[in-house]
Design a protein around this motif. Structure first.
Motif, PDB file in Angstrom:
ATOM      1  N   LEU A  39       0.851  -1.193   0.000  1.00  0.00           N
ATOM      2  CA  LEU A  39       0.000   0.000   0.000  1.00  0.00           C
ATOM      3  C   LEU A  39       0.879   1.232   0.000  1.00  0.00           C
ATOM      4  O   LEU A  39       1.819   1.334   0.795  1.00  0.00           O
ATOM      5  CB  LEU A  39      -0.904   0.013   1.238  1.00  0.00           C
TER       6      LEU A  39
ATOM      7  N   THR B 106      -1.465  -1.125  -4.111  1.00  0.00           N
ATOM      8  CA  THR B 106      -2.574  -0.185  -3.980  1.00  0.00           C
ATOM      9  C   THR B 106      -2.035   1.195  -3.639  1.00  0.00           C
ATOM     10  O   THR B 106      -1.136   1.326  -2.799  1.00  0.00           O
ATOM     11  CB  THR B 106      -3.545  -0.637  -2.873  1.00  0.00           C
TER      12      THR B 106
ATOM     13  N   LEU C 102       0.739   5.216   0.660  1.00  0.00           N
ATOM     14  CA  LEU C 102      -0.092   6.244   1.266  1.00  0.00           C
ATOM     15  C   LEU C 102       0.249   7.604   0.669  1.00  0.00           C
ATOM     16  O   LEU C 102       1.382   8.065   0.757  1.00  0.00           O
ATOM     17  CB  LEU C 102       0.114   6.261   2.781  1.00  0.00           C
TER      18      LEU C 102
ATOM     19  N   LEU D 181      -3.272   5.024  -2.334  1.00  0.00           N
ATOM     20  CA  LEU D 181      -4.349   5.813  -1.740  1.00  0.00           C
ATOM     21  C   LEU D 181      -4.054   7.291  -1.957  1.00  0.00           C
ATOM     22  O   LEU D 181      -2.976   7.775  -1.613  1.00  0.00           O
ATOM     23  CB  LEU D 181      -4.461   5.521  -0.244  1.00  0.00           C
TER      24      LEU D 181
ATOM     25  N   ILE E  91     -10.975   2.243   5.348  1.00  0.00           N
ATOM     26  CA  ILE E  91     -11.040   1.864   3.935  1.00  0.00           C
ATOM     27  C   ILE E  91     -10.490   0.459   3.724  1.00  0.00           C
ATOM     28  O   ILE E  91     -11.038  -0.329   2.952  1.00  0.00           O
ATOM     29  CB  ILE E  91     -10.262   2.879   3.073  1.00  0.00           C
TER      30      ILE E  91
ATOM     31  N   VAL F  25      -6.971   4.001  -5.174  1.00  0.00           N
ATOM     32  CA  VAL F  25      -8.178   4.251  -4.389  1.00  0.00           C
ATOM     33  C   VAL F  25      -8.204   5.719  -3.981  1.00  0.00           C
ATOM     34  O   VAL F  25      -7.206   6.241  -3.468  1.00  0.00           O
ATOM     35  CB  VAL F  25      -8.222   3.356  -3.137  1.00  0.00           C
ATOM     36  N   GLU F  26      -9.332   6.379  -4.203  1.00  0.00           N
ATOM     37  CA  GLU F  26      -9.484   7.762  -3.774  1.00  0.00           C
ATOM     38  C   GLU F  26      -9.948   7.786  -2.328  1.00  0.00           C
ATOM     39  O   GLU F  26     -10.980   7.184  -1.987  1.00  0.00           O
ATOM     40  CB  GLU F  26     -10.496   8.490  -4.656  1.00  0.00           C
ATOM     41  N   GLY F  27      -9.192   8.444  -1.471  1.00  0.00           N
ATOM     42  CA  GLY F  27      -9.566   8.474  -0.064  1.00  0.00           C
ATOM     43  C   GLY F  27      -8.532   9.200   0.776  1.00  0.00           C
ATOM     44  O   GLY F  27      -7.434   9.531   0.320  1.00  0.00           O
TER      45      GLY F  27
ATOM     46  N   ALA G 127      -7.807   5.724   6.332  1.00  0.00           N
ATOM     47  CA  ALA G 127      -7.259   4.512   5.711  1.00  0.00           C
ATOM     48  C   ALA G 127      -7.632   3.252   6.474  1.00  0.00           C
ATOM     49  O   ALA G 127      -7.892   2.205   5.883  1.00  0.00           O
ATOM     50  CB  ALA G 127      -5.735   4.627   5.606  1.00  0.00           C
TER      51      ALA G 127
END
Length: 262
Positions: free
Chosen positions: A62, A85, A64, A87, A123, A113-115, A120
């Motif tokens: 992930l 992924t 960030l 974010l 999500i 991913v939009e967020g 987090a």
């Protein structure tokens, strides 16, 4: 390349957006990335972080605050991880990163991913990632000159998240013994180390980056492990330039370029 993409993408709004964009070659596996001509673009920090980070075969990663999506795309190219992924809170940036994923036909392995980083842990599932990477905003509050363009300001200043938000998200989302890799400014090192230790992410490996031999470090690369015991390795320094406008051999190698003659 823009003309070719226009044939593939029929959405008129997407085509309009692309008129203000460029496509850059990443120099690995034929991958490319879409970036705004006058917006935030990835820098050397992201490339150095993707080289410093390590992912075991089958690992879940992930990123960030992924921005253009550069780190998940480079990590997919350089490692044997199973999924990557990114974010990103800024809608335009997230959508652009998603198009870069499609451009490289990486939809099965890379997801944007939009967020919000602060959300987090809601999500994504807790204790679900083997590796987390982050090239976060470096500047606190009014430190430095804030860019008038919101997109660039958000990327460089702690406007929408702080380092504590990143550290706390990593603590919740990493598996036990999962690893956080980050790049940050050297003047904030003490603060960063304290926050990580507070959140149970033990700093284990650090490398300082210097613009020239004999000059002080301006950024550092750091590895922290969730649930590990204290003990940190300080790696040899990474020097960016050997002469003005000439990278060191190591930087050329990190970029996948032929070493230039002295």
């Amino acid at each position: 390349m823009i003309c070719i993409l226009r044939e593939r993408i029929k959405d008129a709004q997407v085509v309009k957006e692309m008129e203000n964009e460029r496509i850059d070659d990443l120099g690995i596996k034929g991958y490319q990335i879409i970036q705004k001509k006058d917006g935030f673009c990835f820098g050397m920090d992201a490339v150095l972080l993707s080289d410093f980070a390590s992912v075991k075969t089958g690992g879940r990663v992930l990123d960030l605050g992924t921005g253009t999506g550069i780190i998940p795309i480079l990590m997919e190219a350089k490692t044997q991880g199973s999924s990557f992924t990114g974010l990103e809170i800024q809608s335009d940036m997230a959508k652009m990163a998603q198009r870069s994923v499609k451009l490289n036909h990486l939809e099965e392995k890379v997801e944007i991913v939009e967020g919000d980083i602060k959300d987090a842990s809601a999500i994504f599932s807790h204790d679900s990632f083997d590796v987390i990477t982050s090239n976060p905003p470096y500047m606190i509050g009014n430190h430095g000159i804030k860019n008038p363009k919101e997109e660039k300001a958000v990327a460089r200043h702690e406007i929408l998240c702080t380092f504590a938000d990143i550290s706390q998200a990593a603590r919740k989302l990493l598996k036990n013994r999962g690893v956080l890799y980050l790049v940050h400014r050297s003047f904030r090192l003490t603060e960063i180390l304290n926050q990580l230790s507070k959140d149970g992410l033990e700093p284990k490996r650090i490398r300082f980056v210097h613009p020239y031999q004999g000059k002080e470090s301006n950024i550092f690369l750091l590895e922290a492990v969730k649930g590990a015991k204290p003990r940190m390795i300080v790696e040899p320094p990474l020097i960016v330039y050997k002469n003005q406008n000439q990278y060191t051999d190591e930087i050329y190698k990190i970029y996948g370029m032929d070493v230039k003659e002295s």
